[in-house]
Scaffold this motif. Sequence first.
Motif, mmCIF file in Angstrom:
data_model
loop_
_atom_site.group_PDB
_atom_site.id
_atom_site.type_symbol
_atom_site.label_atom_id
_atom_site.label_comp_id
_atom_site.label_asym_id
_atom_site.label_seq_id
_atom_site.Cartn_x
_atom_site.Cartn_y
_atom_site.Cartn_z
ATOM 1 N N SER A 38 -0.162 -16.702 0.395
ATOM 2 C CA SER A 38 -0.384 -15.989 1.650
ATOM 3 C C SER A 38 -0.488 -14.489 1.415
ATOM 4 O O SER A 38 -1.389 -13.813 1.933
ATOM 5 C CB SER A 38 0.753 -16.308 2.626
ATOM 6 N N LEU A 39 0.429 -13.942 0.634
ATOM 7 C CA LEU A 39 0.414 -12.503 0.364
ATOM 8 C C LEU A 39 -0.783 -12.109 -0.498
ATOM 9 O O LEU A 39 -1.344 -11.021 -0.320
ATOM 10 C CB LEU A 39 1.724 -12.088 -0.298
ATOM 11 N N ASP A 40 -1.169 -12.979 -1.425
ATOM 12 C CA ASP A 40 -2.387 -12.721 -2.201
ATOM 13 C C ASP A 40 -3.593 -12.624 -1.276
ATOM 14 O O ASP A 40 -4.455 -11.749 -1.443
ATOM 15 C CB ASP A 40 -2.620 -13.832 -3.228
ATOM 16 N N TYR A 41 -3.641 -13.530 -0.316
ATOM 17 C CA TYR A 41 -4.749 -13.540 0.647
ATOM 18 C C TYR A 41 -4.736 -12.260 1.484
ATOM 19 O O TYR A 41 -5.783 -11.639 1.706
ATOM 20 C CB TYR A 41 -4.646 -14.775 1.538
ATOM 21 N N LEU A 42 -3.553 -11.857 1.928
ATOM 22 C CA LEU A 42 -3.438 -10.636 2.730
ATOM 23 C C LEU A 42 -3.918 -9.425 1.938
ATOM 24 O O LEU A 42 -4.679 -8.590 2.449
ATOM 25 C CB LEU A 42 -1.991 -10.438 3.177
ATOM 26 N N ALA A 43 -3.489 -9.309 0.693
ATOM 27 C CA ALA A 43 -3.897 -8.163 -0.121
ATOM 28 C C ALA A 43 -5.407 -8.153 -0.333
ATOM 29 O O ALA A 43 -6.041 -7.089 -0.310
ATOM 30 C CB ALA A 43 -3.171 -8.207 -1.462
ATOM 31 N N ALA A 44 -5.986 -9.340 -0.514
ATOM 32 C CA ALA A 44 -7.425 -9.437 -0.780
ATOM 33 C C ALA A 44 -8.270 -9.197 0.459
ATOM 34 O O ALA A 44 -9.486 -8.992 0.346
ATOM 35 C CB ALA A 44 -7.752 -10.808 -1.364
ATOM 36 N N GLU A 45 -7.652 -9.212 1.632
ATOM 37 C CA GLU A 45 -8.399 -9.003 2.877
ATOM 38 C C GLU A 45 -8.827 -7.554 3.082
ATOM 39 O O GLU A 45 -9.650 -7.285 3.956
ATOM 40 C CB GLU A 45 -7.560 -9.439 4.085
ATOM 41 N N LEU B 213 -1.626 -22.885 4.967
ATOM 42 C CA LEU B 213 -0.781 -22.844 3.781
ATOM 43 C C LEU B 213 -1.566 -22.681 2.486
ATOM 44 O O LEU B 213 -0.985 -22.349 1.454
ATOM 45 C CB LEU B 213 0.075 -24.115 3.712
ATOM 46 N N ASP B 214 -2.865 -22.935 2.538
ATOM 47 C CA ASP B 214 -3.693 -22.801 1.340
ATOM 48 C C ASP B 214 -4.996 -22.110 1.708
ATOM 49 O O ASP B 214 -5.882 -22.725 2.296
ATOM 50 C CB ASP B 214 -3.979 -24.174 0.727
ATOM 51 N N PRO B 215 -5.131 -20.822 1.429
ATOM 52 C CA PRO B 215 -6.346 -20.089 1.804
ATOM 53 C C PRO B 215 -7.624 -20.663 1.208
ATOM 54 O O PRO B 215 -8.716 -20.365 1.699
ATOM 55 C CB PRO B 215 -6.081 -18.674 1.267
ATOM 56 N N GLU B 216 -7.505 -21.474 0.158
ATOM 57 C CA GLU B 216 -8.698 -22.070 -0.442
ATOM 58 C C GLU B 216 -9.098 -23.363 0.253
ATOM 59 O O GLU B 216 -10.138 -23.942 -0.082
ATOM 60 C CB GLU B 216 -8.467 -22.315 -1.932
ATOM 61 N N ARG B 217 -8.292 -23.809 1.216
ATOM 62 C CA ARG B 217 -8.587 -25.043 1.968
ATOM 63 C C ARG B 217 -8.408 -24.775 3.463
ATOM 64 O O ARG B 217 -7.727 -25.505 4.166
ATOM 65 C CB ARG B 217 -7.671 -26.177 1.517
ATOM 66 N N LEU B 218 -9.032 -23.725 3.963
ATOM 67 C CA LEU B 218 -8.830 -23.338 5.357
ATOM 68 C C LEU B 218 -9.292 -24.409 6.332
ATOM 69 O O LEU B 218 -8.773 -24.509 7.457
ATOM 70 C CB LEU B 218 -9.552 -22.018 5.637
#
Length: 314
Positions: A265-272, A220-225
């Motif tokens: 989540s979508l920010d993380y996907l775009a940045a991938e 739920l939080d890409p900065e705390r995987l």
Amino acid sequence: MAETGASPLPQTPPAHSPLARAEHFIWLTARVLEQRRFAYHFLGGDADAVETALAAYRNEDEGYGHALEPDLRGPVSQPLHTGHALRVLDSIGRCGGQRVERVCRYLTSVSTADGALPAIHPSQRGYPAAPFVPIVDDPPSELLATGPVVGLLHRNEVWHAWLFRATDFCWQAVESLEKSHPYEIEAAVAFLDSAPDRPRAEATADRLGRLVREQRLAALDPERLEAFPVAPGYAPGERHFPHDYAKTPGSLARAWFTDEEMTRSLDYLAAEQDEDGGWPIRWRQWAPGTALECRPMVTIEALRTLRAYERPTG
């Protein structure tokens, strides 16, 4: 000027946009099928071209093989290949008619005693396959293989005798889920999003959403995987995110996550998106060729998800 009926000219995405970078990656690395899928979804391409490319994977038994799913090699038809083919047909609006009736006959021929699909049919034995997909002589029914197929057939209003018992299997399997893992939940969502009994599907999805959060099956939080464990047997870092479950805003799984969680989540996907324009694969890589074939597939799905949520891509 009157229209002539000619196919529209290819659309060109702006230079250096995520879509333009992905297009370069696709032309550089993808199989013909993924090239034509990309052209259809993002460049105004023709559905007939996608169907023609897909037909190369079809066998005389009306199933699909020839490594359509790259982690299973060899020519033989398999449920996972055939499910993939149906998803492609669904994505171009061609999942119906006699073509799909013939596919259902294949599904009937490989079904287990309870009328559902195994993940791997024993005919795969002797051909290369990923080490995480064991081949056994009497394989059990699997929600992973059955749920997505049953869901998309219902979505396309396909009615075939195979569907009745397969649907019953999916309901029993989904409603009995307790301790689960991300890919199984994805398969459950694929079924529930199109299951014909909508009140039952909504109630079941609500329970699964609580299960996903309780078992921390979504990062739920890409900065705390580190707070979200990787499921047993998965590759290091093979986590799932809200967008993996709710691939479109209309999915029942969208209600599992807050707006803030979905935005992250979508920010993380775009940045991938990698420097080469493609998206990475998270699951275990076991052969160079399979990884090369999978990345264009993942790239297309990433772009489709971002577009479904009206994220700018180019």
